[in-house]
Design an enzyme around this catalytic site. Structure first.
Site, short mmCIF file in Angstrom:
data_model
loop_
_atom_site.label_atom_id
_atom_site.label_comp_id
_atom_site.label_asym_id
_atom_site.label_seq_id
_atom_site.Cartn_x
_atom_site.Cartn_y
_atom_site.Cartn_z
N ASN A 95 11.02 -17.57 -35.52
CA ASN A 95 10.69 -17.54 -34.13
C ASN A 95 9.64 -18.62 -33.61
O ASN A 95 9.81 -18.99 -32.46
CB ASN A 95 10.12 -16.07 -33.40
CG ASN A 95 9.69 -16.23 -32.14
OD1 ASN A 95 10.25 -16.12 -31.11
ND2 ASN A 95 8.17 -16.22 -32.06
N TYR A 161 12.87 -31.64 -28.41
CA TYR A 161 13.01 -29.82 -28.46
C TYR A 161 14.65 -29.58 -28.73
O TYR A 161 14.70 -28.71 -29.52
CB TYR A 161 12.46 -29.42 -27.46
CG TYR A 161 12.43 -27.99 -27.13
CD1 TYR A 161 11.58 -27.24 -27.92
CD2 TYR A 161 13.27 -27.55 -26.25
CE1 TYR A 161 11.63 -25.91 -27.87
CE2 TYR A 161 13.49 -25.87 -26.09
CZ TYR A 161 12.70 -25.09 -26.99
OH TYR A 161 12.65 -23.70 -26.83
P1 NAI Z 1 5.05 -19.15 -27.16
O1 NAI Z 1 4.57 -20.64 -26.93
O2 NAI Z 1 4.61 -17.98 -26.12
O3 NAI Z 1 5.06 -18.71 -28.69
C1 NAI Z 1 5.42 -19.53 -29.78
C2 NAI Z 1 4.92 -18.98 -30.95
O4 NAI Z 1 5.01 -19.65 -31.93
C3 NAI Z 1 3.42 -18.96 -30.84
O5 NAI Z 1 2.82 -17.65 -31.27
C4 NAI Z 1 2.82 -19.93 -31.66
O6 NAI Z 1 1.54 -19.82 -32.27
C5 NAI Z 1 3.78 -20.05 -32.81
N1 NAI Z 1 3.73 -21.21 -33.35
C6 NAI Z 1 3.83 -22.44 -32.81
N2 NAI Z 1 3.70 -23.42 -33.72
C7 NAI Z 1 3.52 -22.73 -34.95
C8 NAI Z 1 3.45 -23.11 -36.46
N3 NAI Z 1 3.45 -24.35 -36.80
N4 NAI Z 1 3.39 -22.03 -37.29
C9 NAI Z 1 3.46 -20.56 -37.09
N5 NAI Z 1 3.44 -20.36 -35.43
C10 NAI Z 1 3.73 -21.43 -34.66
O7 NAI Z 1 6.77 -19.33 -26.81
P2 NAI Z 1 7.73 -18.24 -26.59
O8 NAI Z 1 8.59 -18.55 -25.38
O9 NAI Z 1 7.61 -17.02 -26.97
O10 NAI Z 1 8.85 -19.14 -27.92
C11 NAI Z 1 9.19 -18.29 -28.91
C12 NAI Z 1 10.45 -18.92 -29.40
O11 NAI Z 1 11.57 -18.94 -28.48
C13 NAI Z 1 10.38 -20.41 -29.68
O12 NAI Z 1 11.08 -20.89 -30.82
C14 NAI Z 1 11.06 -21.16 -28.31
O13 NAI Z 1 11.28 -22.44 -28.61
C15 NAI Z 1 12.24 -20.20 -28.06
N6 NAI Z 1 12.70 -20.23 -26.81
C16 NAI Z 1 11.81 -19.88 -25.74
C17 NAI Z 1 12.54 -19.96 -24.63
C18 NAI Z 1 11.56 -19.63 -23.24
O14 NAI Z 1 12.10 -19.74 -22.17
N7 NAI Z 1 10.31 -18.96 -23.25
C19 NAI Z 1 13.81 -20.39 -24.06
C20 NAI Z 1 14.31 -20.59 -25.54
C21 NAI Z 1 13.82 -20.48 -26.65
#
Ligand code: NAI
Length: 254
Positions: A95, A161
């Protein structure tokens, strides 16, 4: 009467980027089904501890594990330790992700590299390190990768992305074929726009209103919408589903 579903009792799950947003909701959804959840975090141990408390409250066992998914050596070491601490690993949810947005002409090499390194190589590192444990899982192991609608449709200002998320679909379909002989399933969940810190940072109010007009179900998604799909794919009832992309996008892309 509440239905008690403990289909993941005895299973160990690792959720990368589990400290907030969609990752946190996934941790809780797996815990509700009885799983032991290892909450990975990159920097915010305090936030990961909060998720761990929610996991326990939801009926699961919790542990936290700090590592950067982009760092292959750190991933290998952490997953080896998780295997030792919990006696194996059954479910991997890739994730963790970053959205480093910008138009092509101004986009820097280091932004491109970091986008690919976290979103795509991160999932590869985790899958590779977890594979031997997943192949030895008591019942079939599971990998669920979180891609994005943008990886399927493209989006101006999100080339890196989108490329990383499109790549994640290729990783999903290939690993599905490679790991199928031992019953391990590999699927992707493709969220549309979900209300989290990631979208709050990048989606101004006017853009949000415009976006709502394009979503047939007429609302922005919530983290639980995605988490429920992941909990399904991680469970025994999804054992004949592999190599698929499950869209959770309110009809934004059909
Ligand atoms: P968010 O920014 O709240 O969470 C992302 C998480 O990934 C955070 O906990 C962050 O600390 C962690 N992270 C980032 N880089 C990291 C690394 N190098 N190693 C370990 N952890 C790392 O974003 P959200 O929205 O919760 O996103 C979760 C997933 O869902 C992501 O992969 C995002 O691309 C995907 N996504 C989100 C959408 C949205 O509308 N929010 C839509 C489509 C996909």
């Amino acid at each position: 009467m509440a239905i008690i579903d403990r289909a993941l009792e005895g299973k160990v799950a690792l959720v990368t980027g589990g400290s907030r947003g969609i990752g946190r909701a996934i941790c809780v959804a797996l815990a509700k089904r009885g799983a032991t959840v290892v909450v990975n975090y990159a920097a915010r141990r305090d936030a990961a501890d909060e998720t761990a408390a929610l996991v326990t409250a939801a009926g699961g066992k919790a542990a936290v594990s700090g590592f950067d998914v982009a760092d292959s050596a750190a991933v290998a070491e952490a997953i080896k330790q998780i295997g030792k601490d919990h006696g194996g690993l059954d479910i991997l949810v890739n994730n963790a992700g970053v959205a480093i947005n910008g138009l092509l002409l101004r986009y820097k090499d280091d932004q491109w590299q970091r986008s690919l390194q976290v979103n795509l190589a991160g999932a590869f590192h985790c899958a590779r390190s977890a594979a031997s444990l997943l192949l030895r899982a008591k019942e079939a192991g599971r990998i669920v990768n979180i891609t994005s609608v943008v990886g399927e449709s493209g989006n101006a200002g999100q080339a890196a992305y989108a490329a990383s998320k499109a790549g994640l679909i290729g990783l999903t379909t290939s690993l599905a074929k490679e790991l199928a002989s031992r019953g391990v399933t590999v699927n992707a969940v493709s969220p549309g726009f979900i209300d989290t810190d990631m979208t709050a940072e990048h989606l101004p109010e006017a853009a949000r209103a415009k976006l709502l007009e394009q979503i047939p179900l007429a609302r922005i998604g919530i983290a639980d919408d995605v988490a429920h799909a992941v909990a399904f794919l991680a469970g025994p009832e999804a054992g004949y589903i592999t190599g698929q992309v499950l869209r959770v996008n309110g009809g934004l892309l059909v």
